[in-house]
Design a protein around this motif. Structure first.
Motif, PDB file in Angstrom:
ATOM      1  N   SER A  66       0.847  -1.200   0.000  1.00  0.00           N
ATOM      2  CA  SER A  66       0.000   0.000   0.000  1.00  0.00           C
ATOM      3  C   SER A  66       0.882   1.249   0.000  1.00  0.00           C
ATOM      4  O   SER A  66       2.071   1.192   0.314  1.00  0.00           O
ATOM      5  N   VAL A  67       0.268   2.361  -0.388  1.00  0.00           N
ATOM      6  CA  VAL A  67       1.014   3.621  -0.482  1.00  0.00           C
ATOM      7  C   VAL A  67       0.290   4.663   0.354  1.00  0.00           C
ATOM      8  O   VAL A  67      -0.905   4.922   0.148  1.00  0.00           O
ATOM      9  N   ILE A  68       0.999   5.243   1.315  1.00  0.00           N
ATOM     10  CA  ILE A  68       0.390   6.241   2.200  1.00  0.00           C
ATOM     11  C   ILE A  68       1.050   7.590   1.899  1.00  0.00           C
ATOM     12  O   ILE A  68       2.279   7.744   2.040  1.00  0.00           O
ATOM     13  N   GLY A  69       0.230   8.559   1.476  1.00  0.00           N
ATOM     14  CA  GLY A  69       0.768   9.866   1.067  1.00  0.00           C
ATOM     15  C   GLY A  69       1.278  10.681   2.242  1.00  0.00           C
ATOM     16  O   GLY A  69       1.005  10.374   3.409  1.00  0.00           O
ATOM     17  N   ASP A  70       1.991  11.769   1.914  1.00  0.00           N
ATOM     18  CA  ASP A  70       2.576  12.638   2.939  1.00  0.00           C
ATOM     19  C   ASP A  70       1.505  13.178   3.884  1.00  0.00           C
ATOM     20  O   ASP A  70       0.351  13.406   3.486  1.00  0.00           O
ATOM     21  N   SER A  71       1.897  13.421   5.101  1.00  0.00           N
ATOM     22  CA  SER A  71       1.086  14.101   6.122  1.00  0.00           C
ATOM     23  C   SER A  71      -0.216  13.384   6.489  1.00  0.00           C
ATOM     24  O   SER A  71      -1.123  14.014   7.041  1.00  0.00           O
ATOM     25  N   CYS A  72      -0.323  12.110   6.193  1.00  0.00           N
ATOM     26  CA  CYS A  72      -1.517  11.373   6.651  1.00  0.00           C
ATOM     27  C   CYS A  72      -1.410  11.113   8.152  1.00  0.00           C
ATOM     28  O   CYS A  72      -0.304  10.990   8.704  1.00  0.00           O
ATOM     29  N   VAL A  73      -2.587  11.012   8.795  1.00  0.00           N
ATOM     30  CA  VAL A  73      -2.644  10.620  10.201  1.00  0.00           C
ATOM     31  C   VAL A  73      -3.532   9.383  10.273  1.00  0.00           C
ATOM     32  O   VAL A  73      -4.706   9.431   9.876  1.00  0.00           O
ATOM     33  N   ILE A  74      -2.978   8.275  10.745  1.00  0.00           N
ATOM     34  CA  ILE A  74      -3.742   7.021  10.777  1.00  0.00           C
ATOM     35  C   ILE A  74      -3.649   6.438  12.182  1.00  0.00           C
ATOM     36  O   ILE A  74      -2.550   6.180  12.674  1.00  0.00           O
ATOM     37  N   SER A  75      -4.807   6.286  12.833  1.00  0.00           N
ATOM     38  CA  SER A  75      -4.771   5.652  14.154  1.00  0.00           C
ATOM     39  C   SER A  75      -5.928   4.665  14.286  1.00  0.00           C
ATOM     40  O   SER A  75      -7.021   4.894  13.770  1.00  0.00           O
TER      41      SER A  75
END
Ligand code: GDD
Ligand code: MG
Length: 368
Positions: A320-329
């Motif tokens: 998977s690819v997570i873009g800049d400045s994401c917040v994942i909790s």
């Protein structure tokens, strides 16, 4: 030679139930069956197989159904120091039907103990002691029990002071049925001849059908409460917790040789300014960008995490690819999903396999 006084060691074999669909862990289980999901660097099933091996079990039958192909190709290449055999149900037979079917792949005699494991429980159980209790009490079945604060999602197992099982109540529906905090911890020993009594060729639930029937017939069913580590990894947040506990050494596994603050697998590239901690695992070949912080999470293989990303208590799928400045909790991102820059995923969010989320498509805070 006089053999009269010798205690002849019985054959020690096991069945690992790994055929369920892992519905509560979707989308992670779309491509990979739950027991084959990587936990602390190896498929979860490997932790269980090695613990069984270290308890003196010499042969283990994997009772497969859903995505049986994934087990077959892994086991063909693995050398785990124990005889691993795969039994595949063409249609899922339920837990009892699976045990009955898998038993035809065992080699022991009718009085030998057969240890059965659910394929998603992480435990510190002394397996050897459970088998010894089973034999010493000449039981038909001996269940490993643990105590939990909220037993409703499990099989309730009240026992007498002597450890005899009084009832088996799978997933109780009414408050009156909550008669104990002791639950079936997902490991039990059957005397092999008792398995032969399970009906053949149709779905059978060992929890809803067989245990209550054995009790009604007055057979000897014992329960052993073990206070050690126990966790069912069947739900995302528990899966993360189990992985973290293995990485930091709170949960025992022969497959984790050096517990520590995090586990970074081969060919992963972590920017010098990024922070990876809290028992996180970074999968093979994954990349973590500048200033990103990954805490108490599981990043599967070949994922690409951008810069200034914060990930906490979450699972990031393979590729998977997570873009800049994401917040994942407290969330799950499925395999090969693409999450655009600036998204916020929180509190149980699940991004599906192959999904594509544009930049800033989900944000909780108001932009000013
Ligand atoms: N081969 C095969 N075939 N395996 C199956 C099948 C089937 O048809 N159905 C389920 N399994 C396997 C699953 O893969 C899993 O490893 C195990 O059986 C138990 O299924 P779960 O779906 O994880 O059950 P659960 O967590 O709701 O409840 C069970 O575990 C609890 C402890 O974690 C029950 O055994 C409860 O009594 C117990 O308290
Ligand atoms: Mg389970």
């Amino acid at each position: 030679m006089v053999r009269g006084c010798e205690r002849v060691s019985p054959m020690r074999e096991a069945i690992l139930l790994v055929g369920g669909q892992g519905t509560r862990l979707r989308p992670l289980t779309i491509n990979t069956p739950k027991p084959m999901l990587p936990v602390a660097g190896v498929p979860f099933t490997v932790h269980q197989i090695l613990r069984a091996r270290d308890a003196g079990i010499t042969r283990i039958v994997l009772a497969t159904s859903y995505r049986a192909d994934v087990f077959a190709s892994f086991i063909a290449d693995a050398d785990l120091g124990i005889d691993v055999v795969i039994a595949t149900e063409e249609v899922p037979l339920g837990t009892g039907g699976a045990i009955r079917f898998a038993s035809s792949f065992l080699e022991g005699g009718p009085q030998d103990p057969v240890v059965i494991f659910n394929g998603d429980v992480l435990t510190g159980l002394d397996i050897d002691a459970l088998v010894n209790t089973h034999q010493d009490s000449a039981a038909d079945v001996t269940l490993y029990l643990t105590q939990v604060a909220d037993p409703r999602a499990y099989g309730l197992v009240p026992t007498s002071p002597e450890g005899r099982v009084l009832q088996f109540l799978e997933k109780p529906q009414t408050p009156e049925e909550i008669v104990t905090d002791q639950i079936n911890a997902g490991c039990y020993v059957f005397t092999r001849s008792v398995i032969e009594g399970i009906p053949e060729g149709r779905p059978v639930s060992v929890e809803r059908e067989i245990f209550p029937e054995l009790l009604a017939a007055g057979q000897t069913v014992m329960g052993v409460v073990d206070p050690g580590y126990w966790l069912d990894l069947g739900q995302p947040m528990d899966f993360v917790r189990g992985s973290v506990d293995l990485v930091v050494g709170n949960a025992p596994s022969p497959a984790v040789v050096n517990p520590g603050g995090s586990l970074v697998l081969a060919e992963a590239v972590i920017d010098a300014t990024a922070r990876v901690d809290g028992g996180t695992t970074i999968g093979v070949g994954s990349r973590i960008g500048a200033n990103s912080q990954i805490n108490a999470s599981v990043v599967f293989d070949s994922a690409v995490i951008g810069s200034d990303v914060t990930i906490t208590n979450s699972i990031i799928g393979e590729g998977s690819v997570i873009g800049d400045s994401c917040v994942i909790s407290d969330s799950v991102v499925g395999d090969f999903a693409q999450v655009g820059a600036g998204n916020e995923l929180r509190a149980g969010a699940r991004v599906w396999v192959n999904a594509q989320l544009g930049d800033r498509a989900i944000r909780f805070s108001t932009d000013k």
